[in-house]
Design an enzyme around this catalytic site. Structure first.
Site, mmCIF file in Angstrom:
data_model
loop_
_atom_site.group_PDB
_atom_site.id
_atom_site.type_symbol
_atom_site.label_atom_id
_atom_site.label_comp_id
_atom_site.label_asym_id
_atom_site.label_seq_id
_atom_site.Cartn_x
_atom_site.Cartn_y
_atom_site.Cartn_z
ATOM 1 N N ASN A 19 -18.590 -17.975 37.330
ATOM 2 C CA ASN A 19 -18.223 -18.045 35.866
ATOM 3 C C ASN A 19 -18.476 -16.496 35.489
ATOM 4 O O ASN A 19 -19.640 -15.946 35.183
ATOM 5 C CB ASN A 19 -19.183 -18.718 34.915
ATOM 6 C CG ASN A 19 -18.505 -18.800 33.339
ATOM 7 O OD1 ASN A 19 -18.176 -17.904 33.090
ATOM 8 N ND2 ASN A 19 -18.942 -19.967 32.770
ATOM 9 N N ASP A 20 -17.336 -15.676 35.536
ATOM 10 C CA ASP A 20 -17.481 -14.305 35.402
ATOM 11 C C ASP A 20 -17.785 -13.779 34.002
ATOM 12 O O ASP A 20 -18.156 -12.784 33.767
ATOM 13 C CB ASP A 20 -15.768 -13.949 35.362
ATOM 14 C CG ASP A 20 -15.426 -13.489 36.736
ATOM 15 O OD1 ASP A 20 -16.117 -13.028 37.502
ATOM 16 O OD2 ASP A 20 -14.251 -13.922 36.988
ATOM 17 N N CYS A 21 -17.931 -15.040 33.119
ATOM 18 C CA CYS A 21 -18.391 -14.641 31.858
ATOM 19 C C CYS A 21 -19.958 -14.889 31.578
ATOM 20 O O CYS A 21 -20.534 -14.742 30.612
ATOM 21 C CB CYS A 21 -17.428 -15.608 30.991
ATOM 22 S SG CYS A 21 -15.693 -14.915 31.160
#
Ligand code: BGC
Ligand code: NOJ
Length: 818
Positions: free
Chosen positions: A490-492
């Site tokens: 989850n890049d975020c």
């Protein structure tokens, strides 16, 4: 009146025999696109002939211009205008948007076909990129379907991009003085910057004597004009203009007269040529056109073109035949046999670079993206997967961490983003393991691979995998869970970044690393891929390393069960203050999908009943009619300590959107616990063929997956975005082919262990595996999982694995579920 109807929910239909999606209305909710090209030369083409072409790198070697984020939408493409004296129209409707008597776009596998009819004239355009050649062919066929002679003028049109697509949109002060062209016969050459540091040019040619041409855009269109009604087309007369600077184009004029019933075919070629440095010029200032002329000569006749098209069809038929299912569910058959495999190839080729949502000028190839893409691609062309694995591994650092991205042309790691996404290293194990299971080729493990592209530091790939494994094993936080770094899958989820100002990259801002923030998700990955690493060690006879790995895996397994369990589901992470993320203790974001899917896939909590409990919580808290949301409740305010995840409005993207990529994880997890009904229910919710009937809501192409569907909190719940380039393609293919239909490659051979809805019925699969053909028929009288009997060529076999026998070319397999 146009003959096509603006249907409410559907804009076309699947033609499975032809392997095409047939679009019958040009006004689709969004441009519905297709990809042409299999290796170096690529084009994106929309259902109204919009799109652009590039060679290998959509940023650095862009051939034609496209206007992102423009009005009218989908502006610029390869256009053919017809001026029949009465109307100006285009076979693909855009850009003139003249209502057609018939419009049809057929997106096929590696080609698109457009048919437009107006005033008794039929115009067909077949666009494809031949296998092994760096060009796009447009076969344009004009047929007079009226009773009278039809005389009309045809104008072609492409606008050149001045190569570097990023510069092309920004560096006007320089580039508007640089444009250069040459015209020879019916070919228009684009040679901007060729005089200095480039040894490549492009051309647009036609196999017919032309009645005029244009290369100065603003003369062709007319000052202040859009491209819907170019002056030259309206006046029926090209200006024979030769560009110098500004915006060069290529347009041919051909005047045609057809008797009733008569047809004429023209072959246009958009080609890309590279010359050796010492063979750049024919004479002073005149480019060496020999290779271009040879390319044009390859496609001069209709027969040449037909042959190239047949070769392309054949290429794809052979690839798609590697996995073929026949079940009573035609949507499953269509997705598995055609579209899902096709999308896997496209994502493998493009990574996340060039789509209608990825501008092609941004990021290069993702380390984790590419590793996952090959999970769905490796059975198609294993050799290319092999090459990709080596490229990816070559960007790894000596301590096991990895560049998050690398550039496809140089294959070098991208220093702007750097490393620190702590899930990355483990994906290398995932990709390599998939390759070895598919091919049985253990030689890849011995292949010498550099670190950070430094050949002097090359060590066998197996050593890279060890370092991937050890990186996670040695970077743990206070709970014994893996440190998250800048983010994980989850890049975020940026737990170490703390960005407070707009414009800062959420991913690269701040310290990025920290000794505290941990990821349960990476813990799940470590258990899953740690076991696969141990299997590889076994395979090459390193029992001690296998045992050591399994000990580490077991340690992590225990840690996840104790520190990563929240009572009803798995916790997502611990933040930099060691506070739980994705827990009932949180105010928002109490449950996240990722650890539920991955931990259960890894087998964590199966024995303890936690796996089933976690999946039940997913169903209870994250399910919607359009798919499973990534988290709930959505973040309603920005959490500095969590980062980008809380920056999106509720319901979109990583903030409680339906992030399709991880839906198959949960579906696979359901097969692990044996619930075929639920696994299939999840599969169907995001499956494009199943949502075709609600295209008005879903809006993106009904033949491919999108990255995201808006979640329940969003205003436009059910609306998809970011179609085509998403890890969803590979993961859904893995899910349906290996877990639901259950034909899964193992080191010892193919395993057959389906997990389907009780009423799924019998089915057959033809699977090509390690050079052999497996004809598998599955009988099912109403169970969801379980193999009662496995018979291979008349012999009963214990377990679910068909032992692989070197040299045997065909296996006839019968499976009775029960
Ligand atoms: C997007 C992610 C993406 C990340 C890195 C974020 O804005 O939501 O999907 O992976 O940027 O580019
Ligand atoms: C898209 C990225 O390409 C992928 O690498 C990432 O895992 C997902 N977004 C989730 O953030």
């Amino acid at each position: 009146m146009p003959a096509y109807k603006e249907t409410k929910m559907k804009y076309g239909y699947f033609d499975d025999n032809a392997k095409e999606y047939v679009i019958t209305s040009p006004k689709t909710p969004l441009p519905w696109i297709n990809y042409l090209g299999t290796d170096g030369f690529f084009s994106l083409v929309s259902n109204t002939c919009g799109g652009y072409s590039f060679y290998k790198d959509a940023k650095l070697l862009r051939l034609t211009r496209y206007r992102y984020n423009n009005v009218p939408a989908d502006n610029n493409g390869k256009y053919y205008y017809i001026n029949d004296g009465k109307d100006i129209w285009n076979p693909g409707w855009q850009p003139s948007k003249t209502p057609l008597d018939l419009y049809e776009c057929r997106h096929g596998i590696g080609y698109s076909r457009f048919t437009g009819k107006k005033n008794g004239l039929k115009a067909e355009v077949l666009a494809f990129v031949p296998v092994g050649d760096n060009c796009e062919i447009n076969k344009v066929t004009l047929t007079n379907e009226s009773e009278e002679i039809k005389a009309f003028k045809l104008f072609s049109y492409v606008e050149w991009c001045l190569w570097n697509a990023d510069d092309d949109m920004k560096n006007f002060q320089r580039l508007l003085s640089c444009g250069e062209v040459e015209i020879k016969g019916s070919a228009i050459y684009h040679k901007t910057e060729y005089r200095e540091r480039r040894a490549h040019y492009a051309f647009f040619s036609v196999n017919e004597k032309i009645d005029g041409f244009d290369t100065i855009r603003d003369d062709f269109l007319g000052a202040y004009n859009n491209n819907d009604r170019p002056d030259a087309v309206v006046n029926g007369k090209a200006g024979n203009t030769v560009a110098s600077g500004w915006s060069p184009i290529a347009s041919h004029q051909i005047n045609i007269s057809l008797k009733p019933g008569e047809s004429k075919t023209l072959i246009f070629v958009l080609g890309y040529i590279e010359n050796p440095e010492n063979e750049k010029w024919e004479s002073y200032g005149v480019i060496n056109k020999k290779p271009a002329e040879a390319m044009q000569a390859r496609y001069t006749t209709e027969a040449d073109t037909e042959k190239a098209f047949a070769a392309l069809k054949n290429y794809w038929d052979e690839l798609l035949a590697k996995y073929h299912v026949e079940s009573k569910d035609e949507k499953v058959n269509r997705m598995v046999n055609i579209w899902n495999q096709y999308q896997c190839m496209v994502t493998f080729n493009m990574s996340r670079s060039a789509s209608y949502y990825e501008s092609g000028i941004g990021r290069g190839m993702g380390f984790r993206d590419s590793c996952q893409d090959l999970l769905g691609f490796v059975h198609l062309i294993p050799d290319r997967a092999r090459e990709r694995i080596i490229d990816i591994a070559s960007t790894q650092f000596e301590d096991g961490r990895a560049y998050h991205q690398y550039q496809p042309l140089t294959k070098k790691g991208n220093s702007d983003i750097g490393s620190g996404f702590n899930d990355d290293p483990l994906w290398l194990i995932a990709g390599t393991s998939a390759y070895v299971r598919e091919t049985g080729d253990t030689s890849i493990l011995m292949e010498k691979v550099p670190f950070d592209n430094d050949e002097s530091k090359a060590t066998p790939l197996m050593d890279h995998l060890k370092r991937s494994f050890d990186f996670t094993a040695t970077h743990k936080g206070p709970h014994g869970l893996p440190l998250i770094g800048r983010a994980d899958w989850n890049d975020c989820l940026n737990l170490n970044c703390f960005s407070e100002h707009p414009g800062e990259s959420f991913q690269t801002f701040g310290p990025g690393e920290g000794p505290v923030a941990e990821s349960v998700f990476i813990g799940g990955m470590f258990v899953k891929y740690g076991k696969e690493y141990a299997d590889l060690c076994e395979l090459i006879g390193d029992k001690a390393e296998a045992a050591r790995a399994l000990e580490e895996v077991e340690k992590m397994n225990k840690t996840v069960l104790s520190e990563g369990w929240d009572g009803e589901w798995f916790v997502r992470a611990y933040d930099a203050y060691s506070h739980k993320v994705g827990s009932k203790e949180c105010e928002e974001g109490q449950i996240y999908i990722e650890p539920q899917g991955f931990c259960v896939m890894a087998g964590i909590g199966l024995a303890e009943g936690k796996a089933v409990k976690a999946l039940d919580s997913v169903k209870e808290r994250l399910d919607t009619e359009y798919g499973v949301m990534i988290l709930q409740p959505a973040y309603t305010k920005y959490h500095l300590e969590l980062g980008e995840v809380s920056s999106y409005p509720p319901g979109y993207k990583e903030n409680a959107g339906i992030f399709c990529h991880n839906n198959p994880w949960v579906s696979i997890a359901e097969t692990v616990v044996g619930r075929g009904d639920r696994a299939f229910e999840i599969y169907k919710k995001t499956c494009p063929a199943y949502v075709e009937d609600i295209s008005e809501i879903h809006r993106t192409e009904p033949y491919v997956y999108s990255q995201m569907v808006a979640g329940r909190d969003a205003k436009f719940h059910g609306e998809a975005k970011n179609s085509w380039l998403t890890g969803t393609a590979a993961w859904t293919f893995v899910n349906i082919s290996q877990y639901i239909l259950g034909i899964c490659p193992t080191h010892k051979g193919l395993s057959v262990d389906p997990c389907v809805p009780a009423d799924f019925g019998d089915f057959t699969v033809v699977r090509k595996f390690r050079g052999a053909t497996y004809n598998i028929s599955v009988e099912n009288k109403g169970v969801q999982k379980g193999v009662k009997e496995l018979v291979v060529d008349g012999r009963k076999i214990e377990g679910t694995v068909i032992p692989f026998e070197e040299g045997k070319s065909e296996y006839n397999v019968k499976v009775i579920m029960g």
